[in-house]
Design a protein around this motif. Structure first.
Motif, PDB file in Angstrom:
ATOM      1  N   ALA A  56       0.502  -1.208  -0.058  1.00  0.00           N
ATOM      2  CA  ALA A  56      -0.011  -0.081  -0.068  1.00  0.00           C
ATOM      3  C   ALA A  56       0.893   1.107   0.029  1.00  0.00           C
ATOM      4  O   ALA A  56       0.750   2.155  -0.586  1.00  0.00           O
ATOM      5  CB  ALA A  56      -0.946  -0.009   1.327  1.00  0.00           C
ATOM      6  N   PRO A  57       1.834   1.364   0.766  1.00  0.00           N
ATOM      7  CA  PRO A  57       2.670   2.445   0.733  1.00  0.00           C
ATOM      8  C   PRO A  57       3.369   2.934  -0.598  1.00  0.00           C
ATOM      9  O   PRO A  57       3.282   4.196  -1.036  1.00  0.00           O
ATOM     10  CB  PRO A  57       3.866   2.360   1.855  1.00  0.00           C
ATOM     11  CG  PRO A  57       3.113   1.560   2.627  1.00  0.00           C
ATOM     12  CD  PRO A  57       2.344   0.464   1.838  1.00  0.00           C
ATOM     13  N   ALA A  58       3.955   1.997  -1.149  1.00  0.00           N
ATOM     14  CA  ALA A  58       4.391   2.175  -2.516  1.00  0.00           C
ATOM     15  C   ALA A  58       3.246   2.469  -3.651  1.00  0.00           C
ATOM     16  O   ALA A  58       3.499   3.127  -4.467  1.00  0.00           O
ATOM     17  CB  ALA A  58       5.004   0.861  -3.045  1.00  0.00           C
ATOM     18  N   ARG A  59       2.110   1.655  -3.527  1.00  0.00           N
ATOM     19  CA  ARG A  59       1.103   2.275  -4.592  1.00  0.00           C
ATOM     20  C   ARG A  59       0.576   3.458  -4.191  1.00  0.00           C
ATOM     21  O   ARG A  59       0.398   4.308  -5.152  1.00  0.00           O
ATOM     22  CB  ARG A  59      -0.258   1.151  -4.317  1.00  0.00           C
ATOM     23  CG  ARG A  59      -1.100   1.445  -5.446  1.00  0.00           C
ATOM     24  CD  ARG A  59      -2.746   0.687  -5.228  1.00  0.00           C
ATOM     25  NE  ARG A  59      -3.431   0.588  -6.400  1.00  0.00           N
ATOM     26  CZ  ARG A  59      -3.889   1.787  -6.887  1.00  0.00           C
ATOM     27  NH1 ARG A  59      -4.122   2.799  -6.005  1.00  0.00           N
ATOM     28  NH2 ARG A  59      -4.562   1.623  -7.921  1.00  0.00           N
ATOM     29  N   GLU A  60       0.609   3.846  -2.905  1.00  0.00           N
ATOM     30  CA  GLU A  60       0.150   5.259  -2.468  1.00  0.00           C
ATOM     31  C   GLU A  60       1.231   6.403  -3.049  1.00  0.00           C
ATOM     32  O   GLU A  60       1.056   7.281  -3.927  1.00  0.00           O
ATOM     33  CB  GLU A  60      -0.150   5.592  -1.215  1.00  0.00           C
ATOM     34  CG  GLU A  60      -0.479   7.150  -0.853  1.00  0.00           C
ATOM     35  CD  GLU A  60      -0.801   7.402   0.588  1.00  0.00           C
ATOM     36  OE1 GLU A  60      -1.461   8.111   0.775  1.00  0.00           O
ATOM     37  OE2 GLU A  60       0.116   6.728   1.527  1.00  0.00           O
ATOM     38  N   GLY A  61       2.555   6.063  -3.140  1.00  0.00           N
ATOM     39  CA  GLY A  61       3.520   6.813  -3.643  1.00  0.00           C
ATOM     40  C   GLY A  61       3.268   6.920  -5.193  1.00  0.00           C
ATOM     41  O   GLY A  61       3.670   8.000  -5.757  1.00  0.00           O
ATOM     42  N   ALA A  62       3.254   6.032  -5.698  1.00  0.00           N
ATOM     43  CA  ALA A  62       3.014   5.850  -7.217  1.00  0.00           C
ATOM     44  C   ALA A  62       1.900   6.814  -7.503  1.00  0.00           C
ATOM     45  O   ALA A  62       1.952   7.784  -8.592  1.00  0.00           O
ATOM     46  CB  ALA A  62       2.738   4.349  -7.738  1.00  0.00           C
ATOM     47  N   VAL A  63       0.787   6.812  -6.820  1.00  0.00           N
ATOM     48  CA  VAL A  63      -0.331   7.786  -7.109  1.00  0.00           C
ATOM     49  C   VAL A  63       0.014   9.203  -7.055  1.00  0.00           C
ATOM     50  O   VAL A  63      -0.462   9.833  -7.737  1.00  0.00           O
ATOM     51  CB  VAL A  63      -1.576   7.294  -6.220  1.00  0.00           C
ATOM     52  CG1 VAL A  63      -2.654   8.253  -6.244  1.00  0.00           C
ATOM     53  CG2 VAL A  63      -2.433   5.885  -6.528  1.00  0.00           C
ATOM     54  N   LEU A  64       0.676   9.362  -5.847  1.00  0.00           N
ATOM     55  CA  LEU A  64       1.109  10.776  -5.592  1.00  0.00           C
ATOM     56  C   LEU A  64       1.974  11.394  -6.771  1.00  0.00           C
ATOM     57  O   LEU A  64       1.704  12.435  -7.160  1.00  0.00           O
ATOM     58  CB  LEU A  64       1.660  10.857  -4.241  1.00  0.00           C
ATOM     59  CG  LEU A  64       1.096  10.571  -3.012  1.00  0.00           C
ATOM     60  CD1 LEU A  64       2.038  10.463  -1.670  1.00  0.00           C
ATOM     61  CD2 LEU A  64      -0.216  11.682  -2.855  1.00  0.00           C
ATOM     62  N   HIS A  65       2.876  10.493  -7.109  1.00  0.00           N
ATOM     63  CA  HIS A  65       3.582  10.660  -8.345  1.00  0.00           C
ATOM     64  C   HIS A  65       2.835  11.076  -9.573  1.00  0.00           C
ATOM     65  O   HIS A  65       3.142  12.028 -10.077  1.00  0.00           O
ATOM     66  CB  HIS A  65       4.675   9.746  -8.796  1.00  0.00           C
ATOM     67  CG  HIS A  65       5.524   9.967  -9.846  1.00  0.00           C
ATOM     68  ND1 HIS A  65       6.661  10.908  -9.854  1.00  0.00           N
ATOM     69  CD2 HIS A  65       5.861   9.277 -10.849  1.00  0.00           C
ATOM     70  CE1 HIS A  65       7.291  10.914 -10.931  1.00  0.00           C
ATOM     71  NE2 HIS A  65       6.460   9.949 -11.916  1.00  0.00           N
ATOM     72  N   ARG A  66       1.830  10.089  -9.882  1.00  0.00           N
ATOM     73  CA  ARG A  66       0.782  10.407 -11.201  1.00  0.00           C
ATOM     74  C   ARG A  66      -0.095  11.825 -10.804  1.00  0.00           C
ATOM     75  O   ARG A  66      -0.096  12.573 -11.849  1.00  0.00           O
ATOM     76  CB  ARG A  66       0.042   9.367 -11.187  1.00  0.00           C
ATOM     77  CG  ARG A  66       0.566   7.917 -11.524  1.00  0.00           C
ATOM     78  CD  ARG A  66       1.038   8.103 -12.928  1.00  0.00           C
ATOM     79  NE  ARG A  66       0.026   8.257 -14.027  1.00  0.00           N
ATOM     80  CZ  ARG A  66       0.267   8.285 -15.073  1.00  0.00           C
ATOM     81  NH1 ARG A  66       1.461   7.953 -15.803  1.00  0.00           N
ATOM     82  NH2 ARG A  66      -0.727   8.270 -15.859  1.00  0.00           N
TER      83      ARG A  66
END
Length: 269
Positions: A56-66
């Protein structure tokens, strides 16, 4: 941990440590950050194994980047995955409206606070995303604006395959009927902006009154909770005045009958 050392913290505070997730508040020379760590958990008699919590933290990080939020980063650590992002100071919606919930309280929920929450959600919707996990704890009421946090379940753009996982619902108190029905039927669902509107209405309701939108026993298993939500047996909305009328519309059983986020903002303005 190497990540915390890299941020050169002047101070750090453990905020959350539960079910495969840790959140730290870190103040450093580089800035004030929330650091999120995910790690796998094994199944117990009370809690099923949920491998996605580590991701989940990595997925959220990817969303924030997008979303173009460059003051953040994500990656892998020895036990799972991490991200760091700006720390937002302030109470959450439920905390802020605590004085409104006392029996006979003369304190009314302020429309300006509800508007700030709607504006934060509108900003995400305008970029083509649905949050998927709208709840009172995810609205941080700052001194200048309201921040919508915890984007690990958001949908609306590409997420690297290695960090992605299916959406299996969220906290049932705030699940829209169509989400609950899909999770019951297939184990998965697709977050939508219409479901976010329902969740915002449910968040405003419980924060203002202390009552969930749908009645079910506090200790009911999640399938029982979801069945009650999917059946649409809502409590009457007892929030005061025009706020109550708006929340009632936001909690409509049919997604098309709910106001859009722009209509919510207009009503609150």
């Amino acid at each position: 941990m190497v990540l915390l050392d890299a941020l050169m913290p002047m101070s750090q505070r453990l905020v959350v440590d539960r079910r495969g997730s840790m959140v730290w508040e870190v103040d450093s020379h580089l800035g004030h950050y929330a650091v999120k760590l995910g790690y796998p958990i094994e199944a117990t008699a009370d809690w099923p194994a949920q491998p996605w919590t580590a991701l989940a933290p990595a997925r959220e990080g990817a969303v924030l980047h997008r979303l173009g939020l460059d003051d953040s980063a994500y990656g892998e650590w020895e036990h799972g995955w991490w991200n760091f992002q700006p720390w937002h100071e302030g109470p959450d919606l439920y905390q802020l409206w605590e004085p409104c919930r006392g029996q006979g309280s003369p304190v009314a929920p302020r429309a300006s606070v509800a508007l700030g929450c709607a504006e934060a959600l509108a900003e995400l919707h305008a970029k083509g995303w649905a949050h998927g996990d709208v709840q009172p704890a995810h609205f941080i009421i700052g001194s200048e604006r309201t921040h919508l946090i915890d984007l690990a379940l958001a949908r609306g753009g590409h997420v690297p395959e290695g960090y992605d996982f299916p959406f299996r619902g969220c906290l049932v108190h705030y699940e829209a009927p169509e989400i609950a029905l899909s999770v019951l039927a297939t184990g998965e669902a697709e977050p939508t902006q219409e479901a976010d509107i329902y969740a915002l209405g449910a968040s405003l309701l419980i924060s203002a009154t202390g009552w969930r939108a749908v009645a079910y026993p506090d200790d009911a298993p999640r399938p029982v909770q979801r069945k009650a939500v999917a059946n649409g047996k809502r409590r009457p909305v007892e929030a005061p005045g025009e706020l109550g009328e708006l929340i009632d519309a936001m909690l409509s059983h049919t997604p098309a009958d709910r106001p859009t986020i722009h209509e919510v903002r207009k009503a609150l303005s």
